[in-house]
Design a protein around this motif. Structure first.
Motif, mmCIF file in Angstrom:
data_model
loop_
_atom_site.group_PDB
_atom_site.id
_atom_site.type_symbol
_atom_site.label_atom_id
_atom_site.label_comp_id
_atom_site.label_asym_id
_atom_site.label_seq_id
_atom_site.Cartn_x
_atom_site.Cartn_y
_atom_site.Cartn_z
ATOM 1 N N GLU A 126 48.526 77.428 50.641
ATOM 2 C CA GLU A 126 48.552 76.033 51.072
ATOM 3 C C GLU A 126 50.006 75.576 51.200
ATOM 4 O O GLU A 126 50.793 75.733 50.261
ATOM 5 C CB GLU A 126 47.809 75.143 50.074
ATOM 6 N N VAL A 127 50.332 74.998 52.356
ATOM 7 C CA VAL A 127 51.695 74.530 52.624
ATOM 8 C C VAL A 127 51.655 73.032 52.884
ATOM 9 O O VAL A 127 50.983 72.569 53.822
ATOM 10 C CB VAL A 127 52.305 75.269 53.830
ATOM 11 N N GLN A 128 52.362 72.272 52.060
ATOM 12 C CA GLN A 128 52.434 70.815 52.189
ATOM 13 C C GLN A 128 53.553 70.440 53.137
ATOM 14 O O GLN A 128 54.706 70.840 52.954
ATOM 15 C CB GLN A 128 52.710 70.193 50.822
ATOM 16 N N GLY A 129 53.232 69.671 54.187
ATOM 17 C CA GLY A 129 54.246 69.241 55.139
ATOM 18 C C GLY A 129 55.284 68.350 54.495
ATOM 19 O O GLY A 129 55.103 67.817 53.394
ATOM 20 N N GLU A 130 56.399 68.149 55.208
ATOM 21 C CA GLU A 130 57.484 67.321 54.690
ATOM 22 C C GLU A 130 57.006 65.892 54.445
ATOM 23 O O GLU A 130 56.186 65.345 55.191
ATOM 24 C CB GLU A 130 58.647 67.312 55.681
ATOM 25 N N GLN A 131 57.526 65.288 53.384
ATOM 26 C CA GLN A 131 57.265 63.901 53.025
ATOM 27 C C GLN A 131 55.767 63.607 52.940
ATOM 28 O O GLN A 131 55.256 62.620 53.484
ATOM 29 C CB GLN A 131 57.938 62.957 54.038
ATOM 30 N N GLY A 132 55.054 64.517 52.256
ATOM 31 C CA GLY A 132 53.636 64.293 52.033
ATOM 32 C C GLY A 132 52.779 64.456 53.257
ATOM 33 O O GLY A 132 51.700 63.852 53.355
ATOM 34 N N GLY A 133 53.216 65.260 54.200
ATOM 35 C CA GLY A 133 52.453 65.483 55.427
ATOM 36 C C GLY A 133 51.197 66.288 55.170
ATOM 37 O O GLY A 133 50.806 66.567 54.035
ATOM 38 N N ASP A 134 50.555 66.676 56.261
ATOM 39 C CA ASP A 134 49.301 67.413 56.173
ATOM 40 C C ASP A 134 49.488 68.757 55.480
ATOM 41 O O ASP A 134 50.558 69.362 55.527
ATOM 42 C CB ASP A 134 48.728 67.640 57.570
ATOM 43 N N VAL A 135 48.401 69.194 54.850
ATOM 44 C CA VAL A 135 48.392 70.503 54.201
ATOM 45 C C VAL A 135 47.799 71.528 55.163
ATOM 46 O O VAL A 135 46.711 71.334 55.704
ATOM 47 C CB VAL A 135 47.568 70.472 52.893
ATOM 48 N N GLN A 136 48.554 72.599 55.401
ATOM 49 C CA GLN A 136 48.067 73.687 56.234
ATOM 50 C C GLN A 136 47.639 74.838 55.332
ATOM 51 O O GLN A 136 48.325 75.164 54.362
ATOM 52 C CB GLN A 136 49.148 74.166 57.203
#
Length: 446
Positions: A126-136
């Motif tokens: 799981e990768v969290q986008g910058e500044q609380g963005g979507d999780v891929q």
């Protein structure tokens, strides 16, 4: 394993990038997940680092490397100004690596790795986008851990050296020519660098147990006081002021005892991180990463060779760690003025007393079967093992050495031995005298 395995690399620095580019050249589908460093930093890099970047294929990064600048070293009261290094801003290096990865067809995700865990025969990341963005969410068949010292331990056994902390702070001052300096003092050492635009980077390296660091809000004052007592720091502090607060980071030597499995591998500082004293941190990180694509290729495509591939990577990671650690030990031992202080006592005797460069006699030279790097795969072959080459030497200028040493040993005398070497060399038989001279100089034969 599916026909087109997906390899996910955690960490977008030099080590992770080198593995990703190497795997792309082998035709693999690769995704790199990582985020920029949370603090500004500059690194002094040597020509060896440039050679490693070039070998990895980082053409964009090489274009960002500045010209060499003077480096002054004051150690044990003695000053030398003969060295140079290139002062490379990490933010620019990491950005260039990202551009290179995308240009070569690597998928690059800019974000924080929130979790990675086994899922069936592979991994779920799981990768969290910058500044609380979507999780891929990524599904990986093979996982490369390249997040440096920050990589989770994953429950693996690790060897730790003397616990060490480095305090790095950016400063801003008037424009001056780029330069750097190193100075040892009673309970540690300092590295100072001035780059274009009036930026300076000053770092103190100290022992965790004996440093008695103040609370975070007092760290800037603490660093200024310590640096003000160092003669080499004066040119960097003149007219300059600290920017922000110091960033504390561990610089403890750490060796991961198990750096590879059947579907995962650790590279760079996640596999072995050594003391930053030598100024070759990026080179050390690349050293284990450059061999990793062949290890991974073997694990995925030739499962019958998994044992050799794992043995190859583990042996080389351990060898590199101890080699760099011993070089650091010898440099620490050169400090005589403060040798009795706890900082220096702990480091001048670690990790052991084995000499970096060892003498060799013919009786210490053996022929053994070892895992070797053979193109894009790990294979097994006869190599010549000596005290100073414990991993073994397979080839010299394209010539396998074990058969030549065996031919010499089986000959009844020196004259017959040289003739045997010539026969073993075949079309290159005329090189027998030069090869024999090299073997004698290396201590293989008398």
């Amino acid at each position: 394993m599916q026909a087109d395995p997906h390899i996910v690399v955690l960490g977008a620095g030099p080590a992770g990038g080198a593995v990703a580019l190497g795997l792309r050249r082998l035709g693999y589908r690769v995704t790199v997940a990582g985020q920029a460093r949370p603090f500004a930093a500059v690194e002094g890099v040597s020509e060896r680092v440039l050679a490693g970047l070039r070998q990895a294929g980082f053409e964009q990064a090489l274009a960002q490397v500045p010209e060499p600048s003077p480096r002054e070293v004051t150690w044990s009261g003695q000053t030398s100004g003969a060295n140079t290094e290139r002062l490379l801003r990490r933010v620019e290096l990491d950005r260039a690596i990202g551009i290179e990865l995308q240009a070569q067809g690597v998928t690059l995700l800019d974000g924080r790795v929130r979790s990675s865990r086994t899922c069936g025969n592979g991994y779920r990341v799981e990768v969290q986008g910058e500044q609380g963005g979507d999780v891929q969410v990524l599904q990986a068949d093979f996982l490369v851990e390249a997040r440096g010292r920050a990589a989770p331990g994953a429950g693996l056994e690790r060897l730790r050296g003397p616990e060490t902390v480095s305090l790095l702070q950016a400063w801003q001052g008037p424009e001056r020519a780029p330069m750097s300096a190193v100075q040892s003092f009673g309970d540690g050492w300092a590295w100072m660098a001035a780059t274009e635009g009036g930026l300076r980077y000053l770092q103190l390296t100290l022992d965790v147990a004996s440093a008695n660091l103040p609370p975070k809000e007092q760290l800037t004052e603490y660093c200024v006081t310590r640096l003000s007592s160092l003669a080499r720091a004066a040119p960097f502090m003149a007219g300059a002021s600290p920017v922000g607060t110091p960033h504390a980071r561990t610089s403890t030597p750490i060796l991961c005892r198990e750096p590879v499995g059947d579907n995962w591998i650790r590279v760079g500082d996640a596999a072995m991180a050594v003391d930053p004293l030598s100024g070759n941190g990026i080179f050390q990180s690349l050293s284990s990463a450059l061999q990793a694509p062949a290890v991974i290729n073997t694990l995925l495509r030739h499962p019958q060779r998994r044992a050799q591939a794992r043995a190859f990577h583990q042996a080389r990671v351990e060898h590199l760690f101890y080699r760099f650690a011993r070089i650091g030990r010898d440099f620490y031992a050169m400090e005589q003025h403060s040798a009795g202080n706890s900082f220096w006592q702990a480091r001048r005797a670690w990790p052991d007393s084995v000499e970096v460069h060892q003498s060799v006699t013919p009786g210490q030279v053996s022929i053994e079967r070892r895992a070797v790097l053979n193109g894009d795969l790990i294979d097994e072959a006869e190599v010549v093992v000596t005290p100073d080459q414990p991993l073994g030497i397979w080839h010299l200028n394209g010539v396998a050495l074990a058969p030549l040493l065996r031919a010499w040993r089986e000959a009844p005398d020196a004259s017959a031995g040289q003739a045997a070497l010539a026969r073993a060399l075949g079309e290159r038989g005329a090189q027998a005298p030069q090869l024999l001279q090299w073997m004698r100089q290396s201590g293989w034969v008398s």
